[in-house]
Scaffold this motif. Sequence first.
Motif, PDB file in Angstrom:
ATOM      1  N   LEU A 161     -27.502   1.256 -12.557  1.00 35.84           N
ATOM      2  CA  LEU A 161     -28.386   0.379 -13.330  1.00 35.84           C
ATOM      3  C   LEU A 161     -27.594  -0.670 -14.103  1.00 35.84           C
ATOM      4  CD1 LEU A 161     -30.875   3.099 -14.590  1.00 35.84           C
ATOM      5  CD2 LEU A 161     -31.414   1.213 -13.058  1.00 35.84           C
ATOM      6  N   LYS A 162     -26.412  -0.286 -14.578  1.00 37.07           N
ATOM      7  CA  LYS A 162     -25.566  -1.263 -15.271  1.00 37.07           C
ATOM      8  C   LYS A 162     -25.096  -2.354 -14.314  1.00 37.07           C
ATOM      9  CE  LYS A 162     -21.519  -1.543 -18.276  1.00 37.07           C
ATOM     10  NZ  LYS A 162     -20.418  -0.811 -18.922  1.00 37.07           N
ATOM     11  N   ALA A 163     -24.737  -1.946 -13.098  1.00 40.68           N
ATOM     12  CA  ALA A 163     -24.320  -2.933 -12.091  1.00 40.68           C
ATOM     13  C   ALA A 163     -25.475  -3.866 -11.737  1.00 40.68           C
ATOM     14  CB  ALA A 163     -23.809  -2.206 -10.849  1.00 40.68           C
ATOM     15  N   ILE A 164     -26.709  -3.308 -11.665  1.00 45.71           N
ATOM     16  CA  ILE A 164     -27.876  -4.139 -11.370  1.00 45.71           C
ATOM     17  C   ILE A 164     -28.105  -5.151 -12.481  1.00 45.71           C
ATOM     18  CG2 ILE A 164     -30.398  -4.078 -11.177  1.00 45.71           C
ATOM     19  CD1 ILE A 164     -30.094  -1.473  -9.593  1.00 45.71           C
ATOM     20  N   GLU A 165     -27.916  -4.726 -13.726  1.00 42.36           N
ATOM     21  CA  GLU A 165     -28.079  -5.634 -14.859  1.00 42.36           C
ATOM     22  C   GLU A 165     -27.086  -6.797 -14.787  1.00 42.36           C
ATOM     23  OE1 GLU A 165     -30.205  -6.902 -17.984  1.00 42.36           O
ATOM     24  OE2 GLU A 165     -30.588  -5.049 -16.876  1.00 42.36           O
ATOM     25  N   GLN A 166     -25.851  -6.478 -14.390  1.00 44.92           N
ATOM     26  CA  GLN A 166     -24.843  -7.538 -14.248  1.00 44.92           C
ATOM     27  C   GLN A 166     -25.223  -8.510 -13.135  1.00 44.92           C
ATOM     28  OE1 GLN A 166     -21.281  -5.289 -13.660  1.00 44.92           O
ATOM     29  NE2 GLN A 166     -20.925  -4.934 -15.847  1.00 44.92           N
ATOM     30  N   LEU A 167     -25.757  -7.974 -12.027  1.00 47.46           N
ATOM     31  CA  LEU A 167     -26.180  -8.845 -10.923  1.00 47.46           C
ATOM     32  C   LEU A 167     -27.325  -9.760 -11.360  1.00 47.46           C
ATOM     33  CD1 LEU A 167     -26.117  -6.357  -7.894  1.00 47.46           C
ATOM     34  CD2 LEU A 167     -24.545  -8.237  -8.313  1.00 47.46           C
ATOM     35  N   LYS A 168     -28.264  -9.242 -12.136  1.00 44.07           N
ATOM     36  CA  LYS A 168     -29.374 -10.058 -12.608  1.00 44.07           C
ATOM     37  C   LYS A 168     -28.886 -11.165 -13.533  1.00 44.07           C
ATOM     38  CE  LYS A 168     -33.117  -7.763 -13.840  1.00 44.07           C
ATOM     39  NZ  LYS A 168     -33.958  -6.711 -14.467  1.00 44.07           N
ATOM     40  N   GLU A 169     -27.869 -10.853 -14.351  1.00 45.14           N
ATOM     41  CA  GLU A 169     -27.297 -11.874 -15.231  1.00 45.14           C
ATOM     42  C   GLU A 169     -26.624 -12.967 -14.408  1.00 45.14           C
ATOM     43  OE1 GLU A 169     -24.719  -9.767 -17.816  1.00 45.14           O
ATOM     44  OE2 GLU A 169     -26.323  -8.843 -19.002  1.00 45.14           O
ATOM     45  N   GLN A 170     -25.914 -12.562 -13.349  1.00 44.17           N
ATOM     46  CA  GLN A 170     -25.270 -13.554 -12.474  1.00 44.17           C
ATOM     47  C   GLN A 170     -26.306 -14.432 -11.784  1.00 44.17           C
ATOM     48  OE1 GLN A 170     -22.722 -11.429  -9.800  1.00 44.17           O
ATOM     49  NE2 GLN A 170     -21.543 -10.457 -11.441  1.00 44.17           N
ATOM     50  N   ALA A 171     -27.412 -13.821 -11.345  1.00 46.46           N
ATOM     51  CA  ALA A 171     -28.471 -14.603 -10.694  1.00 46.46           C
ATOM     52  C   ALA A 171     -29.099 -15.585 -11.674  1.00 46.46           C
ATOM     53  CB  ALA A 171     -29.525 -13.661 -10.121  1.00 46.46           C
ATOM     54  N   ALA A 172     -29.205 -15.187 -12.941  1.00 49.44           N
ATOM     55  CA  ALA A 172     -29.801 -16.066 -13.948  1.00 49.44           C
ATOM     56  C   ALA A 172     -28.940 -17.296 -14.216  1.00 49.44           C
ATOM     57  CB  ALA A 172     -30.013 -15.290 -15.247  1.00 49.44           C
ATOM     58  N   THR A 173     -27.621 -17.177 -13.991  1.00 49.35           N
ATOM     59  CA  THR A 173     -26.732 -18.321 -14.191  1.00 49.35           C
ATOM     60  C   THR A 173     -26.699 -19.255 -12.984  1.00 49.35           C
ATOM     61  OG1 THR A 173     -24.823 -17.078 -13.341  1.00 49.35           O
ATOM     62  CG2 THR A 173     -25.257 -16.978 -15.720  1.00 49.35           C
ATOM     63  N   GLY A 174     -27.452 -18.899 -11.912  1.00 50.01           N
ATOM     64  CA  GLY A 174     -27.514 -19.770 -10.740  1.00 50.01           C
ATOM     65  C   GLY A 174     -26.622 -19.345  -9.602  1.00 50.01           C
ATOM     66  N   LYS A 175     -25.936 -18.211  -9.749  1.00 46.64           N
ATOM     67  CA  LYS A 175     -25.058 -17.747  -8.677  1.00 46.64           C
ATOM     68  C   LYS A 175     -25.882 -17.239  -7.507  1.00 46.64           C
ATOM     69  CE  LYS A 175     -21.536 -14.299  -7.561  1.00 46.64           C
ATOM     70  NZ  LYS A 175     -20.746 -13.151  -8.048  1.00 46.64           N
ATOM     71  N   GLN A 176     -25.462 -17.576  -6.280  1.00 47.10           N
ATOM     72  CA  GLN A 176     -26.152 -17.110  -5.077  1.00 47.10           C
ATOM     73  C   GLN A 176     -25.683 -15.689  -4.755  1.00 47.10           C
ATOM     74  OE1 GLN A 176     -25.486 -19.407  -1.583  1.00 47.10           O
ATOM     75  NE2 GLN A 176     -26.917 -18.253  -0.318  1.00 47.10           N
ATOM     76  N   LEU A 177     -26.630 -14.756  -4.684  1.00 43.04           N
ATOM     77  CA  LEU A 177     -26.306 -13.356  -4.420  1.00 43.04           C
ATOM     78  C   LEU A 177     -26.331 -13.060  -2.928  1.00 43.04           C
ATOM     79  CD1 LEU A 177     -28.348 -11.576  -7.238  1.00 43.04           C
ATOM     80  CD2 LEU A 177     -25.987 -12.372  -7.306  1.00 43.04           C
ATOM     81  N   GLU A 178     -25.523 -12.089  -2.539  1.00 46.94           N
ATOM     82  CA  GLU A 178     -25.511 -11.644  -1.150  1.00 46.94           C
ATOM     83  C   GLU A 178     -26.751 -10.794  -0.878  1.00 46.94           C
ATOM     84  OE1 GLU A 178     -23.338 -12.640   0.958  1.00 46.94           O
ATOM     85  OE2 GLU A 178     -22.003 -13.637  -0.464  1.00 46.94           O
ATOM     86  N   LYS A 179     -27.010 -10.560   0.408  1.00 44.01           N
ATOM     87  CA  LYS A 179     -28.197  -9.820   0.805  1.00 44.01           C
ATOM     88  C   LYS A 179     -28.167  -8.385   0.269  1.00 44.01           C
ATOM     89  CE  LYS A 179     -30.914  -8.641   4.894  1.00 44.01           C
ATOM     90  NZ  LYS A 179     -31.013  -8.732   6.371  1.00 44.01           N
ATOM     91  N   ASN A 180     -26.994  -7.735   0.341  1.00 41.44           N
ATOM     92  CA  ASN A 180     -26.908  -6.360  -0.149  1.00 41.44           C
ATOM     93  C   ASN A 180     -27.078  -6.289  -1.668  1.00 41.44           C
ATOM     94  OD1 ASN A 180     -24.481  -7.643  -0.631  1.00 41.44           O
ATOM     95  ND2 ASN A 180     -23.255  -5.805  -0.379  1.00 41.44           N
ATOM     96  N   GLN A 181     -26.660  -7.370  -2.379  1.00 38.39           N
ATOM     97  CA  GLN A 181     -26.837  -7.402  -3.829  1.00 38.39           C
ATOM     98  C   GLN A 181     -28.308  -7.550  -4.208  1.00 38.39           C
ATOM     99  OE1 GLN A 181     -24.114 -10.677  -4.537  1.00 38.39           O
ATOM    100  NE2 GLN A 181     -22.584  -9.298  -5.412  1.00 38.39           N
ATOM    101  N   LEU A 182     -29.045  -8.372  -3.440  1.00 41.40           N
ATOM    102  CA  LEU A 182     -30.482  -8.504  -3.673  1.00 41.40           C
ATOM    103  C   LEU A 182     -31.196  -7.185  -3.410  1.00 41.40           C
ATOM    104  CD1 LEU A 182     -31.048 -11.981  -1.997  1.00 41.40           C
ATOM    105  CD2 LEU A 182     -31.115 -11.495  -4.429  1.00 41.40           C
ATOM    106  N   ALA A 183     -30.712  -6.463  -2.399  1.00 38.48           N
ATOM    107  CA  ALA A 183     -31.314  -5.163  -2.083  1.00 38.48           C
ATOM    108  C   ALA A 183     -31.101  -4.175  -3.231  1.00 38.48           C
ATOM    109  CB  ALA A 183     -30.722  -4.619  -0.792  1.00 38.48           C
ATOM    110  N   LYS A 184     -29.940  -4.233  -3.886  1.00 40.70           N
ATOM    111  CA  LYS A 184     -29.673  -3.354  -5.033  1.00 40.70           C
ATOM    112  C   LYS A 184     -30.661  -3.634  -6.165  1.00 40.70           C
ATOM    113  CE  LYS A 184     -24.703  -2.567  -4.323  1.00 40.70           C
ATOM    114  NZ  LYS A 184     -23.340  -2.791  -4.866  1.00 40.70           N
TER     115      LYS A 184
END
Length: 560
Positions: free
Chosen positions: A519-542
Motif C-alpha cells: 500500500l505504501k508503494a501504491i501511494e508513492q505511485l499515485k504521487e508520481q502520477a499526480a506530478t505528470g509522470k507516465q506510469l508503466e502498465k504493471n504500475q497501473l495494475a498495482k
Amino acid sequence: MAPSTPLLTVRGSEGLYMVNGPPHFTESTVFPRINVINVTNKGLLHSFDLPKAVCLEFSPKNTVLATWQPYTTSKDDTAGIPNLQLYDVKTGMCLKSFIQKKMQNWCPSWSEDETLCARNVNNEVHFFENNNFNTFANKLHLKKINDFVLSPALQPYKVAVYVPGSKGAPSFVRLYQYPNFDGPHAALANKSFFKADKVTMLWNKKATAVLVIASTDVDKTGASYYGEQTLHYIATNGESAVVQLPKNGPIYDVVWNSSSTEFCAVYGFMPAKATIFNLKCDPVFDFGTGPRNAAYYSPHGHILVLAGFGNLRGQMEVWDVKNYKLISKPVASDSTYFAWCPDGEHILTATCAPRLRVNNGYKIWHYTGAVLHKYDVPSTAELWQVSWQPFLDGIFPEKAITYQAVSSDVPSEEPKVATAYRPPALRNKPVTNSKLHEEEPPQNMKPQPGNEKPLSKTALKNQRKHEAKKAAKQEARSDKSPDTAPTPAPQSTPRNTVSQSTSGDPEIDRKIKNLKKKLKAIEQLKEQAATGKQLEKNQLAKIQKEKALLQELEDLELGI
C-alpha cells in the motif's frame, strides 16, 4: 463548375457507373468501356480500346492518363512490347510508351503542379519536365535504387530515395532537392539502418520531413509472424531519429496530419496502441489500446478515425484531435476499404472482391456514426472498386465538429456480438469477467499549463533511477524501524489510522507488514502520477489493486 458534392465511382461485375454524393445517391448510366468522362457536363471526352489494360491513373491535374497492361514480348522474342502508355486527356493522343515489366510502382510520379514527372529506370530516377516525355531533363543515379517518392508540395521539389543494404552494408534513405543531385554533399539528409528488406516512405504535406517504415520479412527473434518493423523520422534540415514506440509488435499504420506538424502511429501486439507524435518524435496523445490496425485523418486534419479492418471486426473510433474527444464508435463489419469524402464530413466503407467475395457492398456514413446510404450487391455479383471523386484542397471549407448524430432514413443495424467459446465443462457455471488483455485508457501526453517542459529521454531515465533509489532507501528504513509511528496521512487512506498492534501470530503479522509495504508503494505511485509522470502498465495494475489490499488489511487487523 464543380458539383456541390463529390461523385462516387463504382466498379464491379455489374459494370462501371457513377453515384451522386449525399444527400441524393442516385445512379447514372453504365459505361461499357474505358472512357474519359467530363463529370461537370457529363460529356464523353474520349474512348480508348484497351482490352488488356489492368491499371489506370490520372496525373494530379487530370491532363495525362496513364495505363498499364501485363508485359509481353514480340513473336520473335527480340524485344518487348511497350506496355505503359501515357495519353493526353484533351486530344486522346498517346504522348509516350514505355516498357514497364513489373506491376509494382508501375505509374510515374508527378508533382502537384505537373511541372515534374519521375519514374525509376534501372538504378536511375528519370525526371521529365512539363509533361515532355521525349527526353528526360535530369536523372538521379545511385547504385541499386529500389524505390523513390516525390514530395507532394510545390517548388522546390524534393525526392526521397531508398537503397537496400548488401554484403553487410546498411540500407539508407536519402533526401534530395531537385535538380541538385551531384556531389558528395548534395543530399539534404541521410538515414542508414539495418533490418530492412523493404521500406515505406511517407512525405508530409509541406515536404519538410519523411517517415520511413523499415520492415523485415522474418523476425529472427520469433516474436512476430509479420516480421520486424521500425519507424524512422528524417527531416530536410538534416535531423533524423528513431521513433520510440512504447509497445512491442508490428507497425500497422502511420499517417501524417495535413498540418504536417504531427503524425499518428498504430502499433504493438493486439490490442494495439495508437499514439500521436510531434516533429520532435515526442508523444503528444496516447489513445490507449484497442482492436485497431489503421488510422485515417480527415482532409482538414481535425478528425481522426482509428479502425480495425481485415481480420478485425470493423470497429471504428472517431476522434476530435483538436480537443482529443471521442465523437462516435460505429462498426463497419467485414470492411475492406475506407475513404474520407473530400468534404471532410462523410466516410465511405466497402466490402470488395477479391478480398471478400460475399456480402459485397458499400456504405456512406456521417462521422457522427449515422449510415446515410447503403448498397448491397446481389449475391450473384461482386463489387471490385469504389472511390470518391477527387477535389483540390480548399474546395470544401472546414466545418465545426458536431457530436450529435445526424438523422438518417437508413435503419440502424445492431452489430452481431459473437459470444466467446466456452468448453462443455464450464457451460453450466457462472460467467467470469476475465480478460485476456487489460486495455489501457487514453492519456494526454502534453505538458499541462504551468508545468515545466518535458524532460529529455536521458533526464527522464536519470529521474526514474533517482526515484527508485529513494523509494528503496525509504523501504529499508521502514524495515529497520518497524515500530516507528507512521506519518500522518489524509483521511482518504484509513490504513494508516489503524494502530500497529500485534496479533501474537507471526504469520498474520508478516502478512500485515507485507500488505502495508504494498500500500505504501501504491501511494508513492499515485504521487508520481499526480506530478505528470507516465506510469508503466504493471504500475497501473498495482494501483487498481489498492481497494482489495485495503479490504484484506482491514480484515486481518479486525481479527487481532
